[in-house]
Design an enzyme around this catalytic site. Structure first.
Site, PDB file in Angstrom:
ATOM      1  N   TYR A 109       3.696 -22.475  24.084  1.00 37.69           N
ATOM      2  CA  TYR A 109       4.274 -22.012  22.912  1.00 37.69           C
ATOM      3  C   TYR A 109       3.991 -20.348  23.013  1.00 37.69           C
ATOM      4  CZ  TYR A 109       5.760 -21.953  18.335  1.00 37.69           C
ATOM      5  OH  TYR A 109       6.802 -21.554  17.287  1.00 37.69           O
ATOM      6  N   ARG A 162      15.682 -16.368  13.695  1.00 39.40           N
ATOM      7  CA  ARG A 162      14.515 -15.377  13.669  1.00 39.40           C
ATOM      8  C   ARG A 162      13.326 -16.179  14.663  1.00 39.40           C
ATOM      9  NH1 ARG A 162       9.125 -15.508  11.661  1.00 39.40           N
ATOM     10  NH2 ARG A 162       9.296 -16.672  13.506  1.00 39.40           N
ATOM     11  N   LYS A 180       6.925 -26.473  19.175  1.00 42.74           N
ATOM     12  CA  LYS A 180       6.081 -27.121  18.127  1.00 42.74           C
ATOM     13  C   LYS A 180       5.602 -28.529  17.965  1.00 42.74           C
ATOM     14  CE  LYS A 180       5.069 -23.601  15.059  1.00 42.74           C
ATOM     15  NZ  LYS A 180       5.553 -22.830  14.261  1.00 42.74           N
ATOM     16  N   GLU A 251      11.853 -24.167  10.435  1.00 44.60           N
ATOM     17  CA  GLU A 251      11.271 -23.484  11.636  1.00 44.60           C
ATOM     18  C   GLU A 251      12.199 -22.095  12.007  1.00 44.60           C
ATOM     19  OE1 GLU A 251       8.203 -23.658  12.807  1.00 44.60           O
ATOM     20  OE2 GLU A 251       8.330 -22.136  14.423  1.00 44.60           O
ATOM     21  N   ASP A 252      11.525 -21.071  11.943  1.00 50.03           N
ATOM     22  CA  ASP A 252      12.221 -19.885  12.359  1.00 50.03           C
ATOM     23  C   ASP A 252      13.516 -19.606  11.804  1.00 50.03           C
ATOM     24  OD1 ASP A 252       9.929 -18.936  13.502  1.00 50.03           O
ATOM     25  OD2 ASP A 252      10.741 -19.123  15.613  1.00 50.03           O
ATOM     26  N   ASP A 274       6.724 -23.493   8.065  1.00 48.60           N
ATOM     27  CA  ASP A 274       5.485 -23.084   8.895  1.00 48.60           C
ATOM     28  C   ASP A 274       5.436 -21.524   8.741  1.00 48.60           C
ATOM     29  OD1 ASP A 274       3.165 -23.854  10.403  1.00 48.60           O
ATOM     30  OD2 ASP A 274       4.280 -22.880  12.008  1.00 48.60           O
ATOM     31  N   ASP A 275       6.450 -20.809   8.938  1.00 52.72           N
ATOM     32  CA  ASP A 275       6.492 -19.511   8.928  1.00 52.72           C
ATOM     33  C   ASP A 275       5.873 -18.954   7.743  1.00 52.72           C
ATOM     34  OD1 ASP A 275       7.707 -19.833  11.655  1.00 52.72           O
ATOM     35  OD2 ASP A 275       9.421 -20.022  10.471  1.00 52.72           O
ATOM     36  N   ASN A 424       4.132 -11.766  16.857  1.00 54.41           N
ATOM     37  CA  ASN A 424       4.348 -12.324  18.221  1.00 54.41           C
ATOM     38  C   ASN A 424       5.804 -11.952  18.687  1.00 54.41           C
ATOM     39  OD1 ASN A 424       2.055 -13.741  18.227  1.00 54.41           O
ATOM     40  ND2 ASN A 424       2.935 -15.344  16.789  1.00 54.41           N
TER      41      ASN A 424
END
Ligand code: NAD
Length: 585
Positions: A109, A162, A180, A251-252, A274-275, A424
């Site tokens: 990750y 993103r 993930k 996600e993202d 999750d973000d 990150n």
């Protein structure tokens, strides 16, 4: 789609019914054991002569693979080596990952996965997961049915816009759902055959990718507006039809889509982002642990957010909820947190605020009272001088944004400043931990989003905790699945955050770390899942209501361990004596 046929003998011993034989079996990553097939299995499964003579243990295989990965010096080469192992032999991949979890988390990750996404079309070896493009419109359910296994329980889906702090990575974003899900399996023991990574490849606005002759994605500008929404809607309906027992993680996605899709679907499809929510729980856990370390309750802290995107707003919402529970309301609640984005402090009289930021905007009188006139509201150091934050969170993906002047200003007002530079990958972090420790004369409690080495300042070592969402999402996912939650509530994330804060040991805090060691990830995840199962029951969203005393045992049973099982030819599996092994029911 095929069924992954684990069986439990009347004695309780597990066995695997294998539908393949010979060379085909050896090449199947979910069934092969390579050189660990016993002589009896080699005979019954048509493997004689296809393997060198000696039978090895899984432990020997793990050590051999580890040595070969260690010979690679470039982290991206290690990533490629581990991905190749995952494609060859999943049991062994997870064994190696778990045996060296601290070392390989940053490979599988962030930060290395970021490079893997950027270079995706150049390092591509073998496809994994499902790709859905606008050309699949009208047939997305058929595409979902091409998933390798039928009992899918966990989906991670991205539209790639993103990726970490790296922006639009087009088809390369698939590295994130894959990574993930690997963490879900490593941390929470979600069986890999029940997971499915999905890329909604709706094109890319990244011109470098569109110009790259090797680019593997759907080569078109991003789909937007009603066409995008209707494709997502068809996808959601298809997931509900094909995998009714599955939990989905968004996600993202870029901020506004992330909030829109979460709000639109969270009550009708068991899903979370999750973000937004996972990050929120990680952030709140760090603040709670920090409060414990400094002896100052959260309600007396002043918290400054730098970056009001998905992560900043997500953490902001959960922080506010936590402060409300601690008794703050009205103006005291508004003034407890301040939020900066590109335009400076979020202010009520700013017509340019987006809808999710508006909830955190200050009334102009509040800024005026602190001496923050319009011209100073965009200057981090000036805001710090006026607001005197005790806690500072960086979620802006802007490297170097926490300048020496700003941090020294913070340290003038606060004995133990808490500073989270969460962006990150490492190249996007707001500051380097070594600088933060030095500019605060060793007084700061620091955490970063990607792993960081310990810092030595004036002879004392400071461990830098990693605000890794891996402490939260696997436990939330496992807890939601085991309790058969109809919905993943914010309360479940709040419970996860409080539990994670409890997992930070006094010795972690004494060493400077706001998080537990990732070496304890399975144990921490089991405890987080336990808190989530209890909260799902209490808040009435659990279809399966478990009494407290039963929860640890049921979770332990549900967590898959990568250990080879005795293998039988599927045709010979005795239907009467064995029963198919349920994982979550
Ligand atoms: P995002 O793009 O939604 O938000 C970033 C926000 O920062 C935007 O609103 C942007 O306008 C703002 N910003 C950019 N430059 C700024 C500047 N100079 N001053 C003030 N604001 C500025 O992204 P996100 O999902 O919120 O993620 C942000 C970063 O946090 C990423 O790097 C991501 O990898 C990281 N992140 C870390 C964790 C973790 O460590 N657990 C979790 C989630 C996100």
């Amino acid at each position: 789609m095929e069924r992954y046929d684990l069986r439990t003998e009347p004695s309780g011993r597990k066995r695997l019914a294998v539908p393949y034989r010979g060379a085909r079996l050896l090449r199947h990553p979910m069934y092969t054991k390579g050189t660990a097939f016993t002589q009896e299995e080699r005979i019954s499964l048509g493997l004689e002569g296809l393997l060198p003579h000696s039978v090895t243990t899984m432990d020997q295989q793990s050590r051999r693979v580890y040595a070969s990965i260690q010979r690679k010096t470039d982290p991206l080469e290690k990533y490629i080596g581990l991905a190749a192992l995952q494609d060859r032999n999943e049991y062994l991949f997870y064994r190696v990952l778990l045996d060296h979890i601290q070392e390989f988390l940053p490979i599988v990750y962030t930060p290395t996965v970021g490079r893997a996404c950027q270079d995706f079309s150049h390092i591509f070896r073998r496809a994994r997961g499902l790709w859905i493009t606008p050309e699949h419109r009208g047939q997305i359910a058929d595409v979902l049915k091409n998933a390798p296994f039928e009992d899918i329980r966990l989906i991670v889906v991205t539209d790639n816009e993103r990726i970490l702090g790296l922006g639009d990575q087009g088809a390369g974003g698939m590295g994130i759902p894959i990574g993930k899900l690997a963490l879900y399996t490593a941390a929470a023991g979600i069986p890999p055959w029940q997971t499915l990574p999905i890329s909604l490849d709706v094109g890319t606005d990244n011109l470098d990718l569109l110009d790259d002759e090797y680019y593997l994605g759907w080569r078109a500008p991003r789909l937007r507006g009603p066409e995008y929404d209707s494709l997502v809607e068809e996808f959601v309906q298809a997931v509900k039809r094909c995998f009714p027992g599955a939990l989905l993680q968004w996600e993202d996605f870029k901020k506004l889509n992330a909030f829109r899709l979460l709000d639109r679907y969270r009550k009708t499809l068991t899903s979370f982002n999750d973000d937004i929510q996972g990050t929120a729980a990680v952030g709140v856990a760090a603040l709670l642990a920090g409060s414990r370390a400094t002896g100052i309750p959260l309600r007396q802290q002043r918290i400054l957010f730098f970056g009001a995107g998905a992560a900043g707003i997500g953490i902001g919402r959960l922080v506010r909820e936590t402060l409300r529970e601690e008794g703050l309301d009205g103006e005291a609640l508004t003034a407890a947190t301040a939020h900066l984005d590109l335009q400076g402090l979020l202010m009520e009289d700013d017509p340019g605020l987006d809808p999710v930021q508006r909830a955190f905007a200050w009334p102009p009188e509040l800024a005026d009272r602190m001496g923050l006139g319009t011209e100073r509201r965009g200057d981090l150091t000036a805001v710090i001088r006026a607001f005197q934050p005790t806690m500072l969170l960086g979620v802006s993906a802007t490297p170097g944004a926490f300048t020496e002047a700003a941090i020294r200003e913070m340290a003038r007002h606060t004995v133990r400043p808490l500073i989270l530079a969460l962006s990150n990958p490492t190249s996007k972090a707001e500051a380097r931990p070594g600088d933060l420790i030095a500019w605060t004369e060793g007084r700061a409690l620091v955490a970063t989003g990607s792993p960081s080495d310990a810092v030595t300042y004036e002879g004392r070592e400071h461990r830098i905790g990693q605000g890794n969402n891996v402490f939260i999402f696997p436990g939330v996912g496992l807890g939601a699945l085991v309790s058969e939650a109809r919905e993943v509530t914010d309360g479940m994330f709040a419970a996860a955050a409080r539990q994670l804060a409890r997992e930070v040991l006094d010795e972690d805090l004494a060493a400077g770390s706001l998080f537990p060691s990732t070496a304890r990830i399975r144990e921490v995840t089991a405890h987080v899942a336990e808190a989530v199962v209890r909260e799902a029951r209490e808040s009435g969203v659990a279809n399966r209501r478990l009494e407290d005393g039963l929860i640890p045992g049921i979770l332990a049973e549900a967590m898959w361990n990568p250990a080879y099982l005795p293998a039988d030819p599927a045709a010979a599996a005795t239907a009467g004596a064995d029963r198919p092994m349920p994982i979550f029911v």
